[in-house]
Design an enzyme around this catalytic site. Structure first.
Site, short mmCIF file in Angstrom:
data_model
loop_
_atom_site.label_atom_id
_atom_site.label_comp_id
_atom_site.label_asym_id
_atom_site.label_seq_id
_atom_site.Cartn_x
_atom_site.Cartn_y
_atom_site.Cartn_z
N LYS A 10 0.82 -1.23 0.00
CA LYS A 10 0.00 0.00 0.00
C LYS A 10 0.84 1.26 0.00
O LYS A 10 2.04 1.23 0.31
CB LYS A 10 -0.91 0.02 1.24
CG LYS A 10 -0.13 -0.01 2.58
CD LYS A 10 0.14 1.32 3.18
CE LYS A 10 1.51 1.59 3.66
NZ LYS A 10 2.16 1.31 4.82
N SER A 142 10.15 -0.68 4.19
CA SER A 142 10.33 0.53 3.38
C SER A 142 9.10 1.42 3.36
O SER A 142 9.05 2.37 2.58
CB SER A 142 10.65 0.15 1.93
OG SER A 142 11.79 -0.64 1.89
N LEU A 144 6.02 0.41 2.47
CA LEU A 144 4.99 -0.03 1.51
C LEU A 144 4.13 -1.15 2.09
O LEU A 144 3.43 -1.86 1.34
CB LEU A 144 5.62 -0.46 0.18
CG LEU A 144 6.40 0.64 -0.57
CD1 LEU A 144 6.92 0.12 -1.91
CD2 LEU A 144 5.53 1.90 -0.80
N GLY A 145 4.19 -1.33 3.40
CA GLY A 145 3.26 -2.25 4.06
C GLY A 145 3.56 -3.73 3.86
O GLY A 145 2.64 -4.55 3.80
N SER A 146 4.86 -4.09 3.80
CA SER A 146 5.17 -5.52 3.62
C SER A 146 4.70 -6.34 4.81
O SER A 146 4.30 -7.49 4.65
CB SER A 146 6.68 -5.74 3.41
OG SER A 146 7.39 -5.63 4.63
N SER A 147 4.75 -5.76 6.01
CA SER A 147 4.35 -6.54 7.20
C SER A 147 2.87 -6.88 7.13
O SER A 147 2.46 -8.01 7.40
CB SER A 147 4.66 -5.76 8.49
OG SER A 147 3.99 -4.52 8.50
N GLU A 193 -0.18 -8.35 12.57
CA GLU A 193 0.48 -7.03 12.44
C GLU A 193 0.87 -6.49 13.83
O GLU A 193 1.92 -5.85 13.98
CB GLU A 193 -0.49 -6.09 11.69
CG GLU A 193 -0.01 -4.68 11.45
CD GLU A 193 0.92 -4.47 10.24
OE1 GLU A 193 1.70 -5.36 9.93
OE2 GLU A 193 0.86 -3.38 9.65
N ASP A 204 -3.02 -0.58 7.44
CA ASP A 204 -2.27 -1.34 6.42
C ASP A 204 -2.93 -2.68 6.12
O ASP A 204 -3.10 -3.05 4.96
CB ASP A 204 -0.82 -1.57 6.90
CG ASP A 204 0.03 -0.32 6.79
OD1 ASP A 204 -0.54 0.75 6.52
OD2 ASP A 204 1.25 -0.42 6.99
#
Ligand SMILES: Nc1ncnc2c1ncn2[C@@H]1O[C@H](COP(=O)(O)OP(=O)(O)O)[C@@H](O)[C@H]1O
Ligand SMILES: C[C@@](O)(CCOP(=O)(O)O)CC(=O)O
Ligand SMILES: [Mg+2]
Length: 389
Positions: A10, A142, A144-147, A193, A204
């Site tokens: 995201k 970074s 961009l919501g990888s978690s 999360e 996210d």
């Protein structure tokens, strides 16, 4: 039985950090995904294992299922079948199972992802032997919501294998869950999360679950329909950072200066509300699209100023801001800040030459640029041959 799931990353257009403190934020999914495949294995007499492969990191972790069962059943199991927070006692036992795997020091930041996996797996599927494979197109840590994409993809694949949801396994291609399944999956992903972020707002996992564009405040989402094309340049400063620490830093500043910080959060809420209105207001011609883009640029710059006030900007972010400003382009950090990614609005009528020039200058500073598709589908599952592994 084999199930695959994918969940998007995201961008936050406005309101990161402040959303943790109850402000409104606006976010959209991007077309970069985390993929999870689960193969449930037939039970054998003595070698049942749960294996987690992180393909991109060339890492694999494996536990005898009996070992997990023995460890966690000291809590008196069975584990909760409805989304529940991981208790301190469960956390301690799961952390011990993760520690046993001796994750190399250079990759220790992955431990929280592995912890979230074990909690979600045992809660949703219990102690079934399986092989789980993860791949991702998202840069980790970074902004961009990888978690969240990881937790959403885990939850989607696990629920598809469970008795809690009803899915037609004969359907071909990527499938979207129904409303009630999406709600359940989003709640589980939020629990995952929490194990990675400490105190997430839930924005996210919600945008990764539902996709498209959303306005989010205190756990409530409103779907937004954009009436204009939105093109964002995403610049990854490649400065690593950790969302949990940055969110904790903002909370500490809020304790030190509650009145000032609450005024900042209120200002952010107004910016996000206005941004959602601008994005949704009808645009009849190029002129009105340009006017709307100019408003968005101003709101992005105002939000960035307030993120600086919260203490989450970074020298690398400032370099991106100054570089894009030379080309009269507006930018703001996205995600937790402290490094990570920066968004730059690319106006519809902006010439391709300018875009190439700004990208070349940013890349000459060592940054990485990409233009992602915005506002696609959220979590999806698929039964069948894994073409993407
Ligand atoms: N594909 C993945 N495999 C393993 N862990 C992951 C993966 N994606 C995310 N994570 C976990 O999420 C953490 C990054 O989350 P975070 O600090 O919130 O940044 P962001 O969500 O912006 O990428 C990683 O350190 C790791 O623990
Ligand atoms: C800083 C925050 O607003 C967004 C964090 O996003 P990311 O993990 O940096 O991609 C935290 C949250 O809302 O949970
Ligand atoms: Mg995150």
């Amino acid at each position: 039985m084999e199930v695959k799931a994918r969940a998007p990353g995201k961008i936050i257009l406005s309101g990161e950090q402040a959303v943790v403190h109850g402000s409104t934020a606006v976010a959209a999914s991007i077309d970069l995904y985390t993929y999870v495949s689960i193969k449930i294995l037939p039970s054998t007499e003595n070698d049942d294992r749960l294996t987690l492969q992180l393909k991109d990191m060339a890492l694999a972790f494996s536990w005898p299922v009996g070992r997990i069962k023995e460890s966690l059943s000291s809590l008196g199991g069975p584990f909760p079948s409805t989304p529940t927070s991981c208790s301190t006692a469960s956390m301690k036992l799961i952390l011990a199972l993760v520690e046993e795997q001796n994750i190399p020091e250079a990759k220790i930041s992955l431990a929280s992802g592995v912890t979230a996996f074990l909690w979600l797996y045992t809660s949703i599927l219990g102690f079934k032997p399986a092989t789980v494979v993860v791949t991702s197109e998202l840069p980790l840590g970074s902004g961009l919501g990888s978690s969240a994409a990881l937790c959403v993809a885990f939850s989607a694949a696990l629920l598809a294998c469970s008795d809690f949801v009803n899915v037609d396994m004969k359907q071909q291609g990527w499938l979207i869950f129904g409303e009630s399944e999406l709600e359940l999956l989003n709640k589980w992903a939020f629990e995952g999360e929490k194990l990675i972020h400490g105190k997430p707002s839930g924005i996210d996992n919600t945008v990764s679950t539902y996709g498209n564009m959303i306005k989010f405040r205190s756990g409530n989402l409103t779907h937004i329909k954009s009436s204009m094309p939105l093109k964002m340049l995403i610049t990854n400063t490649k400065v690593g950072r950790n969302t949990k620490a940055l969110v904790a830093g903002v909370a500490e500043r809020t304790l030190r200066h509650p009145d000032a910080m609450n005024s900042v959060f209120n200002a952010v809420a107004s910016i996000s509300e206005e941004m959602a209105n601008v994005i949704q207001a009808p645009a009849l011609d190029d002129l009105s699209i340009t006017a709307k883009e100019e408003k968005l640029e101003e709101l992005m710059e105002m939000n960035q100023g307030l993120l600086q006030c919260m203490g989450v900007s970074h020298a690398s972010i400032e370099t991106v801001l100054q570089t894009t400003l030379k080309y009269k382009l507006a930018s703001k950090l996205t995600g937790a800040g402290g490094g990570g990614c920066v968004l730059t609005l690319l106006q519809t009528l902006l010439s391709g030459t300018i875009v190439h020039k700004v990208i070349a200058e940013l890349e000459s500073c060592g940054f990485q640029c990409l233009i992602a598709g915005i506002g696609g589908n959220g979590a999806e599952i698929c039964f069948g041959a894994p073409s993407w592994l």
